[in-house]
Every structure is written in C-alpha cells, then in structure tokens.
Enzyme design. Structure first.
Site, mmCIF file in Angstrom:
data_model
loop_
_atom_site.group_PDB
_atom_site.id
_atom_site.type_symbol
_atom_site.label_atom_id
_atom_site.label_comp_id
_atom_site.label_asym_id
_atom_site.label_seq_id
_atom_site.Cartn_x
_atom_site.Cartn_y
_atom_site.Cartn_z
ATOM 1 N N ASP A 67 0.504 -1.280 -0.256
ATOM 2 C CA ASP A 67 0.226 0.474 0.201
ATOM 3 C C ASP A 67 0.763 1.337 -0.194
ATOM 4 O O ASP A 67 2.156 1.257 -0.055
ATOM 5 C CB ASP A 67 -0.785 0.069 1.150
ATOM 6 N N ASN A 136 -7.685 -2.704 14.731
ATOM 7 C CA ASN A 136 -9.037 -3.031 14.275
ATOM 8 C C ASN A 136 -8.809 -4.133 13.275
ATOM 9 O O ASN A 136 -10.090 -4.874 12.562
ATOM 10 C CB ASN A 136 -9.775 -2.122 13.607
ATOM 11 N N HIS A 138 -7.164 -4.824 10.302
ATOM 12 C CA HIS A 138 -6.737 -4.638 9.091
ATOM 13 C C HIS A 138 -5.531 -5.334 8.441
ATOM 14 O O HIS A 138 -4.342 -5.066 9.295
ATOM 15 C CB HIS A 138 -7.052 -2.402 8.693
ATOM 16 N N GLU A 143 -9.423 -1.667 5.451
ATOM 17 C CA GLU A 143 -10.356 -1.758 6.813
ATOM 18 C C GLU A 143 -11.246 -2.913 6.965
ATOM 19 O O GLU A 143 -11.602 -2.701 5.755
ATOM 20 C CB GLU A 143 -10.587 -0.129 7.107
HETATM 21 C C1 GLP Z 1 -0.598 -0.011 9.039
HETATM 22 C C2 GLP Z 1 -0.002 -0.575 7.755
HETATM 23 C C3 GLP Z 1 -0.738 -2.303 7.324
HETATM 24 C C4 GLP Z 1 0.212 -2.370 8.648
HETATM 25 C C5 GLP Z 1 -0.208 -1.974 10.293
HETATM 26 C C6 GLP Z 1 0.313 -2.081 11.385
HETATM 27 O O1 GLP Z 1 -1.458 0.734 8.748
HETATM 28 N N1 GLP Z 1 -0.445 -0.288 6.333
HETATM 29 O O2 GLP Z 1 0.668 -3.045 6.127
HETATM 30 O O3 GLP Z 1 0.248 -4.012 9.140
HETATM 31 O O4 GLP Z 1 -0.297 -0.113 10.239
HETATM 32 O O5 GLP Z 1 1.076 -1.667 11.761
HETATM 33 P P1 GLP Z 1 2.642 -2.109 12.750
HETATM 34 O O6 GLP Z 1 3.213 -2.792 12.255
HETATM 35 O O7 GLP Z 1 2.967 0.016 13.221
HETATM 36 O O8 GLP Z 1 1.706 -1.672 14.193
#
Ligand code: GLP
Length: 260
Positions: A67, A136, A138, A143
């Site tokens: 993304d 959440n 995702h 989402e």
């Molecule tokens: C962002 C990214 C996700 C990732 C998520 C959790 O929203 N788009 O790909 O998995 O954050 O991030 P973290 O690993 O920092 O908790």
C-alpha cells in the site's frame, strides 16, 4: 492456517527471515509481497545482515508493496516508498527498478490501482506475501467492511488507523486520510501468506484473525480462507487465543514431521 507462537518479537522476525530465505533459495526469481509499519522492521534488519553475510540474495527478486498513502510522493519521508528504500531496499542487492509501490501522486489514483494489479499479474503473481495487522484487524489498508474479494483500490482510512499511524507524522505535517492498497482478494491470490504480530495491543486483532468468524469486520480473518497462511506471533499477541495450547503442540508436531 498454521499458527506459530514464539517467545518474543525477535524470534518472530527470525522465523519470518527463515521463510523468506527459504523462498529465495528455492526460487531466486521470487515475487515478494512486502509490508510497512513497525512489525516488519526487525525482519528487514535481519534480511540486511543475512544478505551482507552472503546467506541471502534479492538480486533476481521482484517486490510489490501492499500500500501507499494517496497524496505522498515517493520522496516524502512518511511515504511507504521512502520507508522501504530506507528500511530495506537501499541496503540489499535488490534491483530498485523491480521494486514496486503504488504511486501516491499518480494523476488518477484509480487508474494507478488498476495498473498495479496488472503489474502483479505480469510478474506472475506474488509467491510470498508479508503482512502486519492493524489493531482493528486491517491488513494492508483494507479497513473493516472491505470486501473480502477486493482488488487494489483507493481506500479511506478509519479514524483508529489514522490515530495509530499519527506517531509517524509531525504536529505540523499533513497526514493523509486515503490510501491505495492491494485488496483482500489480491492478498489471497498470493501463493503463500505470512502475517506477523507482536505485543499485547495486537492480541484482540489476532483473536479475530485466527479464531473469529470470517468477516469483513476483521479483514485479517480472510486468511482463514487461504490454503497456505502462516500467522507468527509472540506470547503477548497470542494472549487472547483460546486454542493457544493446541497451536503450540500442533507446531511441535509440524516440525517433527518436517524432519521425518
Ligand atoms: C499500517 C499498514 C499495515 C500495517 C499496520 C500495522 O496501517 N498499512 O500494513 O500492518 O499499519 O502497523 P504496525 O506494524 O506498525 O503496528
């Protein structure tokens, strides 16, 4: 689904690094699906060390990131392209021209998403997709309420995700509210998927992913539909799981059978 529960976050990264190393050894021209966020950073450090030690090579690999933020160009310090260059690509032998991240400043974001899907297909599809998980549930930026068959598209972020990611943005910096993300259908098309989660703040999301009903309310639960999905967590992220003891036992059996 294979659920691997390990003592700490370093073990989680080491396990994932072994998976990627195996993938690249078996198929040097692998197409890797990569992720951002804090979950994969230790893994990327380990990949760099192993590549420098000559135990791993990305020289023939291609990568696609999950993304990107709409409105951020690749040289913006908070863009996911910048993150990937800094955290991995600039330090390993991958050909930058074969690393793909959606273009956050494309004239037409919808066309860019279509182009991204076409590029993945042209590359032969993703062999091994790395994922983190949002609090959440995702994955990528899919989402809750995302269609379980969605493809790469523009997705508006929830307040909770914007808040969770605000730690990366300065007070006077504009934080994007929209993203381009591979869809859940795109992710499920990968030949193998590995999701990493560490820390108590991920325990509820991991419960939804592993034991919850398959539901758009927890996008990560879609991994239950994948034939080759591995969820690798530390003890803290596994804390809410009812099937924890079974998973630990099943994993020792899995490893014993692999050695037969
Ligand atoms: C962002 C990214 C996700 C990732 C998520 C959790 O929203 N788009 O790909 O998995 O954050 O991030 P973290 O690993 O920092 O908790």
């Amino acid at each position: 689904m294979r659920l691997v529960i390990l003592p700490n976050s370093d073990d989680v990264a080491e396990f994932a690094c072994d998976l990627f190393a195996q993938q690249l050894t078996n198929k040097p021209k692998s197409v890797l699906g990569l992720a951002t966020g804090s979950s994969p950073t230790t893994l990327y450090q380990k990949m760099i060390s192993r590549q420098k030690a000559g135990d791993l090579s990305f020289s023939q690999a291609t990568s696609f990131n999950l993304d990107e933020y709409v409105g951020l160009s690749g040289d913006h310090p908070q863009s996911y392209r910048h993150f990937m260059n800094e955290q991995l690509f600039n330090h390993v032998d991958i050909d930058l021209a074969r690393t793909f991240v959606p273009n956050g400043v494309a004239d037409n974001p919808n066309d860019e998403c279509k182009r991204y899907e076409e590029l993945i297909a042209l590359a032969g599809g993703i062999d091994l997709q790395l994922l983190g998980i949002g609090i959440n549930g995702h994955i990528g930026f899919n989402e809750p309420l995302s269609s379980l068959s969605s493809r790469t598209r523009v997705k508006t972020l929830t307040k909770s995700t914007i808040e969770a990611n605000s730690r990366f943005f300065g007070d006077d910096e504009r934080q994007p509210t929209d993203s381009m993300t591979m869809g859940i259908g795109t992710i499920l098309d990968a030949r193998q998927v590995v999701l990493l989660a560490t820390g108590a703040h991920k325990a509820q999301a991991i419960k939804g992913c592993v034991e919850g009903p398959v539901s758009a309310s927890c996008p990560a639960s879609a991994l239950q539909l994948h034939e080759h999905a591995i969820v690798v967590v530390d003890e803290a992220a596994a804390a809410e799981l009812t099937m924890k003891d079974y998973a630990i036992w099943a994993e020792t059996r899995h490893q014993a059978m692999e050695q037969m």
